[in-house]
Design a protein around this motif. Structure first.
Motif, short mmCIF file in Angstrom:
data_model
loop_
_atom_site.label_atom_id
_atom_site.label_comp_id
_atom_site.label_asym_id
_atom_site.label_seq_id
_atom_site.Cartn_x
_atom_site.Cartn_y
_atom_site.Cartn_z
N VAL A 5 74.24 -41.77 -113.62
CA VAL A 5 73.28 -42.87 -112.97
C VAL A 5 72.87 -43.96 -114.17
O VAL A 5 73.07 -45.09 -113.82
CB VAL A 5 71.99 -42.17 -112.66
CG1 VAL A 5 70.86 -43.16 -112.40
CG2 VAL A 5 72.22 -41.33 -111.38
N GLY A 134 71.31 -39.37 -107.02
CA GLY A 134 72.49 -40.29 -107.64
C GLY A 134 73.45 -41.01 -106.62
O GLY A 134 73.98 -42.09 -106.90
N VAL A 159 63.43 -44.33 -112.42
CA VAL A 159 64.29 -43.43 -112.62
C VAL A 159 63.90 -42.30 -113.12
O VAL A 159 63.27 -42.31 -114.38
CB VAL A 159 65.60 -43.97 -113.58
CG1 VAL A 159 66.66 -42.99 -113.85
CG2 VAL A 159 66.05 -45.16 -113.10
N LEU A 168 77.38 -39.25 -110.16
CA LEU A 168 77.56 -39.38 -108.62
C LEU A 168 78.53 -38.77 -108.16
O LEU A 168 79.60 -38.42 -108.60
CB LEU A 168 77.87 -41.04 -108.51
CG LEU A 168 76.40 -42.07 -108.64
CD1 LEU A 168 76.03 -42.01 -110.21
CD2 LEU A 168 77.10 -43.38 -108.27
#
Length: 591
Positions: A5, A134, A159, A168
């Protein structure tokens, strides 16, 4: 291997051309700051206060027209961003703020330092969201950036602390569509506005920041209409200087009588790219035409006959095409007496201001009489300081100014000629903005001169970030108007007939403080040393703090002072004298 991320976010910032990210490091930000550390071309600028970081990011955005970026970690770190982000929002400039958050599993549990960021930033942000997976990236980041740029505002992306290092599931490059549309008003509305302008005898333009990109077109329109051009503070950049023979300075509390008269004497006002908020300074009963990109801005300050929603440049060019060469009954030429009268008043006012700014002013007969009333200590006149800075600063310098009297002196004595640029907290009106905005400006170009007009109150509020200038080796020149007062508040109290109270500042020697921090400090107490001290400050490499002891009783007379203001000031001065004498008597008796 999929990216994390944090890596997706920082790679996207790099692709967008973001060169600096401002903030204070902290646990939830660690994955992001580590990604910045390993990314060529993106610099982490560690500030001492997140508010300074947000101001710096906002300054970069305003100067460059692109995205500014700042970060604050969990809880208090993000809360500290708020004031600088409000300034960006009120300035309508795009800023992306990355806010830290507690771990995902702890959300909603009143965890240590937990703050509901989506609620916290609800009023200031045009976009706000918390990443919970993510796989929401890069789409959520793309939306945040597009919204900030498209709506010229603040986007806040939160975040959680345990999410930055997650990979991800499906990775792809971020894609940004950033083309800015150019809008123009309906042709019939332009035709109606042109008809009103053709019939008008005395037109005055009120020009704001929104018209700066259309400078040549606006000047051509002023020439066609024989119209004096009143400028907002933000329109000094782009429209000031001898190359514009139509401008007559600013109106409002920091303005001048010529600009106030130009508005008052007009029968028709044309507002171009401004949402000038002070209703009391608009004359009543005039025909008003307003051009703005925002429909919501039309008519919200003064009743408008015709509202033209569109880009200022495109709209002005459409108006020029529709306007007659001269009014039908004018004998072939538009009467220019309204323009000429306004310009004569403006030049007379400037000549008077130049006399006030002469360092030798107080040595003459008028100056000696004036000094006996308002400057018995022989302090440096702030007008003189601003005028010397204007004369010696580069023609491509960036100026910032603190809210208050520092802005008054800059507005009246510093001309935005050449490629000079100007920013300040001119919509939010926050204190302590000049130094951190100068920090952001200098990071954009370390070879360009950046001059901050600092009030002593504003400078001391975020004094710690002087260390950021030193650590980052930023050659900002800080000019401190050290009048030992919250000067604008003092003036407001006295105009209301109140004695000065709570405005006196027990200042240190700011030059000595700067020296202790490793910054060149110069203190000026003698008017005879003023010019040489400014020259030394500007020629010294690296950051410099010029601490100038200025007259605390200097009066900035509004463009059209009222009887009530004058009477209030006189009453306040009597109260101050009585109180001062009473206090002295108590002291002498040992009280």
């Amino acid at each position: 291997m999929s990216r994390t991320v944090a890596r997706v976010i920082v790679d996207a910032l790099s692709e967008l051309g973001v060169r600096q990210v401002f903030g204070v490091v902290g646990d939830a930000l660690n994955p992001l700051t580590d990604a910045i550390r390993t990314t060529e071309g993106v610099e982490w600028v560690g500030c001492r206060h997140e508010e300074a970081a947000a101001f710096a990011a906002s300054a970069q955005s305003q100067l460059s027209g692109t995205l500014g970026v700042c970060m604050g970690t969990v809880g208090p770190g993000s809360v500290h961003l708020l004031n600088g982000l409000y300034d960006a929002a009120k300035s309508r400039t795009p800023v992306l703020a990355i806010a830290g958050q507690v771990p995902l599993a702890e959300l909603g549990s009143d965890y240590f330092q937990e703050v509901d960021n989506d609620a916290l930033f609800s009023d200031v942000a045009v976009f706000r969201a918390t990443i919970t997976s993510g796989d929401q990236l890069p789409q959520m980041l793309e939306t945040a950036v597009r919204t900030a740029l498209g709506r010229k505002g603040v986007a806040v992306l939160t975040v959680p602390g345990d999410l930055g290092e997650r990979e991800l599931t499906v990775d792809r490059p971020a894609r940004f569509s950033l083309n800015a549309p150019v809008s123009r008003p309906d042709e019939s509305a332009v035709r109606r506005a042109a008809e009103l302008l053709d019939r008008a005898r005395r037109v005055t333009l009120l020009v704001g920041r929104g018209a700066r990109a259309a400078r040549e077109d606006v000047i051509a329109l002023a020439d066609r209409l024989a119209a004096p051009m009143v400028l907002t503070l933000k329109a000094k950049e782009g429209f000031e200087g001898d190359a514009n023979p139509f401008q007559v300075g600013q109106t409002g509390l920091i303005g001048n009588p010529a600009a106030a008269s130009a508005l008052q004497d007009a029968d028709t006002l044309l507002l171009l790219g401004t949402d000038f908020p002070y209703r009391d300074w608009y004359p009543d009963g005039r025909t008003v035409i307003q051009v703005d990109t925002e429909a919501a801005h039309i008519g919200r300050r003064v009743p408008v006959e015709v509202g033209l929603v569109g880009d200022a440049g495109a709209t002005v060019r459409d108006l020029l095409a529709q306007l007659a060469a001269a009014p039908a009954d004018s004998g072939g030429a538009r009467d220019r007496s309204h323009l000429e009268d306004a310009r004569k008043r403006f030049e007379r006012w400037r000549e008077g201001q130049a006399r006030l700014a002469d360092p030798a002013h107080d040595k003459g007969l008028v100056g000696r009489v004036r000094s006996a009333l308002d400057n018995r200590a022989g302090d440096i006149r702030p007008e003189a300081l601003a005028a010397v800075v204007d004369r010696l600063a580069d023609d491509d310098a960036v100026f910032t100014s603190d809210t208050g009297m520092a802005t008054v002196w800059l507005s009246r004595f510093v001309e935005m000629r050449g490629e000079r640029q100007l920013i300040g907290s001119y919509n939010l009106g926050s204190m302590a903005n000049a130094m951190p905005q100068a920090l952001g400006a200098q990071c954009l170009d370390r070879d360009r001169q950046v001059v901050a007009f600092c009030g002593d109150g504003g400078l001391s509020m975020l004094l710690g970030d002087l260390m950021t200038l030193k650590t980052s080796r930023l050659p900002v020149k800080l000019v401190v108007f050290d009048n030992r007062r919250l000067g604008m508040v003092k003036l407001e109290q006295e105009q209301a007939g109140l004695p000065e109270f709570g405005t006196v500042l027990d200042n240190p020697d700011f030059a000595a403080v700067a020296t202790a921090m490793g910054i060149t400090g110069i203190r000026v107490t003698d008017p005879a040393e003023l010019e040489e001290s400014v020259r030394r400050a500007f020629s010294t490499p690296g950051p410099v703090l010029l601490d100038v002891l200025t007259n605390p009783d200097e009066i900035a007379v509004p463009a059209k002072p009222t009887v009530a203001q004058g009477w209030g000031f006189a009453v306040a001065k009597v109260k101050e004298v009585v109180r001062s004498q009473g206090d002295k008597g108590v002291d002498e008796q040992g009280g």
